[in-house]
Each structure stands twice: as structure tokens, then as C-alpha cells.
Design an enzyme around this catalytic site. Sequence first.
Site, PDB file in Angstrom:
ATOM      1  N   CYS A  51      -5.040  -2.498 -12.053  1.00 28.61           N
ATOM      2  CA  CYS A  51      -4.633  -2.209 -10.663  1.00 28.61           C
ATOM      3  C   CYS A  51      -5.333  -0.958 -10.162  1.00 28.61           C
ATOM      4  O   CYS A  51      -5.249   0.103 -10.786  1.00 28.61           O
ATOM      5  CB  CYS A  51      -3.116  -2.015 -10.607  1.00 28.61           C
ATOM      6  SG  CYS A  51      -2.544  -1.306  -9.051  1.00 28.61           S
ATOM      7  N   CYS A  54      -2.772   2.083  -9.476  1.00 30.06           N
ATOM      8  CA  CYS A  54      -1.990   2.745 -10.520  1.00 30.06           C
ATOM      9  C   CYS A  54      -2.617   4.100 -10.886  1.00 30.06           C
ATOM     10  O   CYS A  54      -3.824   4.297 -10.763  1.00 30.06           O
ATOM     11  CB  CYS A  54      -1.905   1.863 -11.768  1.00 30.06           C
ATOM     12  SG  CYS A  54      -0.572   0.632 -11.684  1.00 30.06           S
ATOM     13  N   HIS A 113       4.194   0.511 -10.875  1.00 26.19           N
ATOM     14  CA  HIS A 113       3.581  -0.728 -10.385  1.00 26.19           C
ATOM     15  C   HIS A 113       4.605  -1.842 -10.142  1.00 26.19           C
ATOM     16  O   HIS A 113       4.375  -2.740  -9.323  1.00 26.19           O
ATOM     17  CB  HIS A 113       2.542  -1.189 -11.421  1.00 26.19           C
ATOM     18  CG  HIS A 113       1.725  -2.363 -11.016  1.00 26.19           C
ATOM     19  ND1 HIS A 113       0.655  -2.259 -10.153  1.00 26.19           N
ATOM     20  CD2 HIS A 113       1.808  -3.693 -11.342  1.00 26.19           C
ATOM     21  CE1 HIS A 113       0.103  -3.461  -9.977  1.00 26.19           C
ATOM     22  NE2 HIS A 113       0.787  -4.347 -10.681  1.00 26.19           N
ATOM     23  N   ASN A 153       2.119  -3.908   4.511  1.00 23.82           N
ATOM     24  CA  ASN A 153       2.120  -5.359   4.319  1.00 23.82           C
ATOM     25  C   ASN A 153       2.684  -5.596   2.937  1.00 23.82           C
ATOM     26  O   ASN A 153       2.120  -5.123   1.956  1.00 23.82           O
ATOM     27  CB  ASN A 153       0.705  -5.936   4.376  1.00 23.82           C
ATOM     28  CG  ASN A 153       0.098  -5.801   5.763  1.00 23.82           C
ATOM     29  OD1 ASN A 153       0.790  -5.950   6.766  1.00 23.82           O
ATOM     30  ND2 ASN A 153      -1.195  -5.515   5.825  1.00 23.82           N
ATOM     31  N   SER A 161      -3.031  -7.568  -0.718  1.00 26.65           N
ATOM     32  CA  SER A 161      -3.951  -7.954  -1.784  1.00 26.65           C
ATOM     33  C   SER A 161      -3.611  -7.287  -3.118  1.00 26.65           C
ATOM     34  O   SER A 161      -4.278  -7.513  -4.107  1.00 26.65           O
ATOM     35  CB  SER A 161      -5.388  -7.650  -1.361  1.00 26.65           C
ATOM     36  OG  SER A 161      -5.486  -6.382  -0.759  1.00 26.65           O
ATOM     37  N   HIS A 164       1.123  -3.566  -6.042  1.00 28.66           N
ATOM     38  CA  HIS A 164       1.565  -2.178  -6.252  1.00 28.66           C
ATOM     39  C   HIS A 164       2.196  -1.671  -4.941  1.00 28.66           C
ATOM     40  O   HIS A 164       1.628  -1.854  -3.875  1.00 28.66           O
ATOM     41  CB  HIS A 164       0.361  -1.306  -6.631  1.00 28.66           C
ATOM     42  CG  HIS A 164       0.754   0.038  -7.138  1.00 28.66           C
ATOM     43  ND1 HIS A 164       0.635   0.414  -8.464  1.00 28.66           N
ATOM     44  CD2 HIS A 164       1.314   1.105  -6.507  1.00 28.66           C
ATOM     45  CE1 HIS A 164       1.074   1.648  -8.611  1.00 28.66           C
ATOM     46  NE2 HIS A 164       1.502   2.084  -7.435  1.00 28.66           N
ATOM     47  N   HIS A 166       2.736  -0.050  -1.811  1.00 25.42           N
ATOM     48  CA  HIS A 166       1.887   0.830  -0.994  1.00 25.42           C
ATOM     49  C   HIS A 166       1.919   0.424   0.464  1.00 25.42           C
ATOM     50  O   HIS A 166       2.250  -0.712   0.798  1.00 25.42           O
ATOM     51  CB  HIS A 166       0.444   0.819  -1.495  1.00 25.42           C
ATOM     52  CG  HIS A 166      -0.302  -0.452  -1.168  1.00 25.42           C
ATOM     53  ND1 HIS A 166      -0.054  -1.646  -1.804  1.00 25.42           N
ATOM     54  CD2 HIS A 166      -1.280  -0.709  -0.261  1.00 25.42           C
ATOM     55  CE1 HIS A 166      -0.851  -2.591  -1.314  1.00 25.42           C
ATOM     56  NE2 HIS A 166      -1.605  -2.051  -0.376  1.00 25.42           N
ATOM     57  N   GLN A 168      -0.090   1.651   4.492  1.00 22.63           N
ATOM     58  CA  GLN A 168      -1.357   2.124   5.036  1.00 22.63           C
ATOM     59  C   GLN A 168      -1.109   2.948   6.294  1.00 22.63           C
ATOM     60  O   GLN A 168      -0.043   2.865   6.910  1.00 22.63           O
ATOM     61  CB  GLN A 168      -2.264   0.941   5.383  1.00 22.63           C
ATOM     62  CG  GLN A 168      -2.553   0.012   4.209  1.00 22.63           C
ATOM     63  CD  GLN A 168      -3.612  -1.048   4.549  1.00 22.63           C
ATOM     64  OE1 GLN A 168      -4.649  -0.735   5.134  1.00 22.63           O
ATOM     65  NE2 GLN A 168      -3.344  -2.287   4.196  1.00 22.63           N
TER      66      GLN A 168
HETATM   67  O1  LIG Z   1      -6.439  -3.796   3.748  1.00 21.20           O
HETATM   68  P1  LIG Z   1      -5.624  -4.882   3.155  1.00 21.20           P
HETATM   69  O2  LIG Z   1      -4.221  -4.516   2.879  1.00 21.20           O
HETATM   70  O3  LIG Z   1      -6.271  -5.516   1.981  1.00 21.20           O
HETATM   71  O4  LIG Z   1      -5.632  -6.031   4.284  1.00 21.20           O
HETATM   72  C1  LIG Z   1      -4.507  -6.536   4.905  1.00 21.20           C
HETATM   73  O5  LIG Z   1      -4.054  -5.668   5.934  1.00 21.20           O
HETATM   74  C2  LIG Z   1      -4.952  -5.439   7.013  1.00 21.20           C
HETATM   75  C3  LIG Z   1      -4.253  -4.597   8.045  1.00 21.20           C
HETATM   76  O6  LIG Z   1      -3.081  -5.210   8.539  1.00 21.20           O
HETATM   77  C4  LIG Z   1      -5.452  -6.756   7.619  1.00 21.20           C
HETATM   78  O7  LIG Z   1      -6.499  -6.469   8.522  1.00 21.20           O
HETATM   79  C5  LIG Z   1      -5.970  -7.724   6.554  1.00 21.20           C
HETATM   80  O8  LIG Z   1      -6.254  -8.978   7.155  1.00 21.20           O
HETATM   81  C6  LIG Z   1      -4.892  -7.894   5.472  1.00 21.20           C
HETATM   82  O9  LIG Z   1      -5.358  -8.767   4.459  1.00 21.20           O
END
Ligand SMILES: O=P(O)(O)O[C@H]1O[C@H](CO)[C@@H](O)[C@H](O)[C@H]1O
Lengths: 339, 339
Positions: A51, A54, A113, A153, A161, A164, A166, A168
Site C-alpha cells: 500500500c 501505509c 490500513h 471517496n 483506488s 487505506h 484517506h 483528499q
Molecule cells: O485520485 P483518486 O482518488 O484515485 O481518484 C478518484 O477521485 C477523483 C476525485 O474525486 C476522481 O477524479 C477520480 O475519477 C476517482 O477515481
Amino acid sequence: MNTNLQDYSHKRFNILTGEWVLVSPHRAKRPWQGQNEAVSKEVRPTHDSSCYLCARNTRINGEVNPDYKDVFVFTNDFAALQKDSPNFNVNEGLFKAESETGICKVICFSPDHSKSLADMAVNEITKVVAVWQKEYTLLDDNEAVNNVQIFENKGAVMGCSNPHPHGQIWSQSTLPNEIVKKDNQQKEYFSKNKTSLLGDYLAQELEAKERVIFENDHFVALTPFWAVWPFEVMIAPKKNYKDITQLSDIESVAYAEAISVITKAYDALFECSFPYSSGIHQAPTNGKENNHWHFHMSFYPPLLRSATVKKFMVGYEMFGTPQRDITAEQAAKRLRDLI
Amino acid sequence: MNTNLQDYSHKRFNILTGEWVLVSPHRAKRPWQGQNEAVSKEVRPTHDSSCYLCARNTRINGEVNPDYKDVFVFTNDFAALQKDSPNFNVNEGLFKAESETGICKVICFSPDHSKSLADMAVNEITKVVAVWQKEYTLLDDNEAVNNVQIFENKGAVMGCSNPHPHGQIWSQSTLPNEIVKKDNQQKEYFSKNKTSLLGDYLAQELEAKERVIFENDHFVALTPFWAVWPFEVMIAPKKNYKDITQLSDIESVAYAEAISVITKAYDALFECSFPYSSGIHQAPTNGKENNHWHFHMSFYPPLLRSATVKKFMVGYEMFGTPQRDITAEQAAKRLRDLI
Ligand SMILES: O=P(O)(O)O[C@H]1O[C@H](CO)[C@@H](O)[C@H](O)[C@H]1O
Ligand SMILES: O=P(O)(O)O[C@H]1O[C@H](CO)[C@@H](O)[C@H](O)[C@H]1O
């Protein structure tokens, strides 16, 4: 409450965006023959050597993560916004474009994790809130940044993706579409009434009670009257704070508590690690007063009926108006009953 | 074309909605560790006795489908909009709602369960276009209907609950959010310039060429300058027609040809039955002149890199602005090369 709202198709107005949602309460009965989502039954280790989030692991760009103990922030290795790209704009007839710069960061909520916010203690979530506050302040001080979007997300079905825990932060030079809408609606109301649009709305909800899921001294969690996603929830401070940095220490703990209660209720609802996108809408960092802003965090979870059946926002929703089947009142009741 | 648009993060303006899209051309390189979509390798029979859309089968409400030979329309058994619900509205402080009535129909494109529009001959698609025209006229004559939204959800990943080739029509008493935006933008331009906003845009695109995928005498298919979805396509008539009923027979065939060419290119792109939601935006049936309207059909397909990796419109996109990685020009070139 008008009982027609539980029986017949209608639309509800989102006071914050100025847009509508179509509600079809009678439709929850239709049979489902479509795609089922995979439920991850995997039990994750507390540390995964493959990961890139991590502690102590090496990221794709060669950087080594520190041996962090609570929250860890770094600049996104594949940022959608670039910091130092040239300034340009295109204005050729009906082709209009503008350069957009920004800074994208990743925030690991915990070195563990295997956890999610729902599994973390309130004092651990409070540390996440503290980092959001610090980052907002830092970016607010940056001349080139006029908006700070904090979001998470969660779950593969939400494009996450890496499991873990997290979130943004995407910060940028101009205001995103959704912020522009909410800026306009709140500004108009504030200049007319001299009170906060969301503050007045929260007071009305606390009176009505039927959409309130949880409250403590400083925060309310509810399913908004105009909720789009089946189990959408908004967490907002009772006081008219324009951004998260205005919270006192005690209020920050109350905020973390609300996040904890809601994410735990989510996981209990369909007995799974509940996927969602969450985000904090707060005053843009554009150097203006922005007293009309009242910050709020929203959760947009896709699941509708079970851990495997989600609501698809597709054809009609993309070309027309978002549409929902169960009502906000029904959703709030189900979540409230799990607390 | 400004080469910065291929290299640096920027935003582009959608002239039809008045909203922006964030473009991150440098970002297509990021590794994918997230959810993969299932590819249906299943070969479907031409008739499936368990399919409620196949000819002669019995639907859930007991009705038996006729032994139809080309296109078959019926009223949705689980309609999101009800025809005869009471008229009401809620106006209690900041809670605002209105009853919404409407008619939802399902259109089977072919009795052949195994086909999609991409597999159908142009003359078969022309019959679908003829039914869309007939239904639009019928609903236009209905006093209670002020907007007719024709759309298709194709593929399980787009929430399509039955693979039998079919689309839907949701018609209703008020104008959906997206129609309101496009109505405003087109009206403003038309009253200022006395020409069609989309018509002028198409002329500019035919000159620029780089986003045009296909054209015949009457229609253009292109990736709009402001496309949100990776391989988004718009098909629009060269003449300023406000709705599909204005097409002559020859023009209707040209329209069907454009649909055929694009759906075939889609299937070729990642060698799979390409999922998408498509929809026709046209003049509302609200009894107004609507000469500012220029109808167009859009395809919003989710796939980004392969048959299994889609673009997720989640966190940032939900709370901020839609975001894309490959540019509209790159997408148009790839599709054009497949024709
Ligand atoms: O950057 P990440 O988490 O891999 O990507 C994810 O979040 C982003 C922001 O919402 C999006 O643009 C991507 O389509 C999604 O897969
Ligand atoms: O009626 P269907 O095709 O089963 O349903 C599908 O299309 C509808 C209209 O876009 C959506 O509201 C549903 O979420 C989706 O699953």
C-alpha cells in the site's frame, strides 16, 4: 408535514443550489434485475507492504512515507491540478477556456490500513479535523488559492483506488461550479435577511425533527429536505461559522463525534463498510468577507437497498434532474433508529 | 488550437449549460488500482423467455407483450412519475416542494434480445427515430406535459436492469434542471444574435475539424469542446431544428446513420458492448415558440481506458466541478480513427 410527500411524485427545492430533485416515493417497490455491487469481505491487515499510503512504504515517485502515528498529509503524486502551469486563456468565438492552477493533497486518516472513520475513536477523528483546519488555513494564506475542497471517496464503488483510510484536498485558483451555486444562493438570502440561509434552515429542521438523525450541543446531522442520494446526510454547526477554522476545540470534538456517529450508523445500515463520497462546503478562500457562508459537510452514499444494490444516477438524472425513490424522511428514520 | 490545452490543467466553458469542466491532460498517466468493471461476455439469445421486454412474454403486471416485429412502446410498469396524482405544493419557510406529474414509457428498439443499436441496420434505427418522433408529437399534444426526455441507459454499469435493447421517455409537467439551464443559455444567445447558439458552434467546429468525428449531409457528430465524459459525443442537425419532428424522411435516415456510426465506433473502441447513457435535449413542449432551441443527442459513456476501467464522477466532481483526464481532441481522434 404534508402526507402527499410520502405518497406521490413531486419535486423538492434545494435552497443551497437553487436546483430541484425529483422524488418518487411510490417507486421503491420496483424489482431489481440490474447490476449488483461486490461486497468486500476481505479483512485488511493493519499494515500492507504493497500500500502506497501505509507508513514507511515507498510511493510510486520514490518518496518514502514517514513512520507516521496519526494523520499524514502529502501532495498528490498524480495531481489533477498543477501548481506552476502557465497562465492562458482561450476566447475563440464559442470556444472558451482558462488555465486553472492548484494544489492537490492526500490525507491519510490513520496509519492503520484496516480502519475507516467508522472504526476510529472520536479523539482520532478529532486529529483529522485538526489537520483539515490546518490545511485550510495554510491554503487560505496562499494567494494563488481561492477555493479549498476537502473530500473523501470511500469504497471501490466510489472510485477509491486504495482502501487505506484517506481523503483528499483539491485547492484551486477559481471557484468550482457547485461552490458558485451555493455562494449565490447564500449571498442572496443573507443580503435580504441578514441571517444565514443554512442557519435558518437548521432551526426549522430542529423544530420539525423528522429529518434530524443526531444532534449534540454544537452540531446537527440530518437528511436534507432536498437530499438526492438515498441516505444522504449533512452535518452542520448550529452557529453560523463560515469555515472549519472557526470551531473551538470543544466544537471540533463535537464535529468529530457527529462524523463518528453517522459513519457508524452507515456501516450498521446494510452491515458493510458503507461507501460514500463526502465533502466539506465552506467559504471560498478568495479574500472576501463571505459572511453569508455557513459551512457543512455532506455525505453522498450510493447504496439504496442493500450492500449490493445501489442507486444509479444515469439517463434521466444526467439529462434531466436527480431522482430518488425513498423519501428523505424515511431515510432519516432508518439511520436514526441505528444510533 | 492553443497547445496549452493539451499540456496543462485548465477549465473549459459549456456554452449550453453555463457551467465549467476541469481538464487535466497530464493526468492520464496515473496508475489504476481501483475497481474494475465486469465485462459481459455472455452471448444472448434472440429471444429470452425470462425477459419482460421480449415479444409474447408476460410482464410483472400480467400484461402480455404483443408479437412485435420492430419497435414496441408501453407505459412503464414502475413509473417514477405518476399521471393522476393530486396537485399540491409545500411552501413552509425553507421547505419548498411541488407535485410533479408525468408519463414514463419504455421503448423496445427491436424484438431481437441479442442486439443493441450498434448491431442494428440503419433502416432499423430509422424506425426507432420514427417512434421517438411520434411519441414526442403525442406528448406535445398532451396539455399536462411540458417536457419530453428521451433517453437510453445501456449496460449494467449504467444501471440498466435489462440487456434487451430499449430506451425510455420520461415526460412531465415542469422543466428538469438541465433543460432550464440549456433553455436560458440558448435563449440569451438567440435574443442577442438572432441565430442558434448550437448552430453557430457547429459551424465553428466544422471549420476547426479536430473534434469532429463524423458528418453527413444533415448531421455532425463530435466530441464537444466542453465534454465531461471521456468519450462523450454529441450528434446534432446542421439546420436549426428545435425538435426531432422537424426532420424530413431523408434527414431522419441521416440521423439514424449518425447514431449507427457512433455506436459502432464505441463498440470497436474497447472491443466490448460499450455502455453509455444517451439522451435527446430538445425544445420543451410547453406551448412556447422555442425558436432558440437546437436539438441534440448526447452520449455519456463512463469507460476511460479499457472495457473494465471507467471514470468515476465522485468526490471532487460531486462537490466541485466535473473533471476529465484525456482531452476532447484526443477522444475525438481515437473515435474518428475507428470509422
Ligand atoms: O485520485 P483518486 O482518488 O484515485 O481518484 C478518484 O477521485 C477523483 C476525485 O474525486 C476522481 O477524479 C477520480 O475519477 C476517482 O477515481
Ligand atoms: O428504470 P430503470 O431503467 O430500471 O432504471 C434506471 O434508469 C432510471 C432513469 O435514468 C434511474 O432512475 C435508475 O436509477 C436506473 O437504474
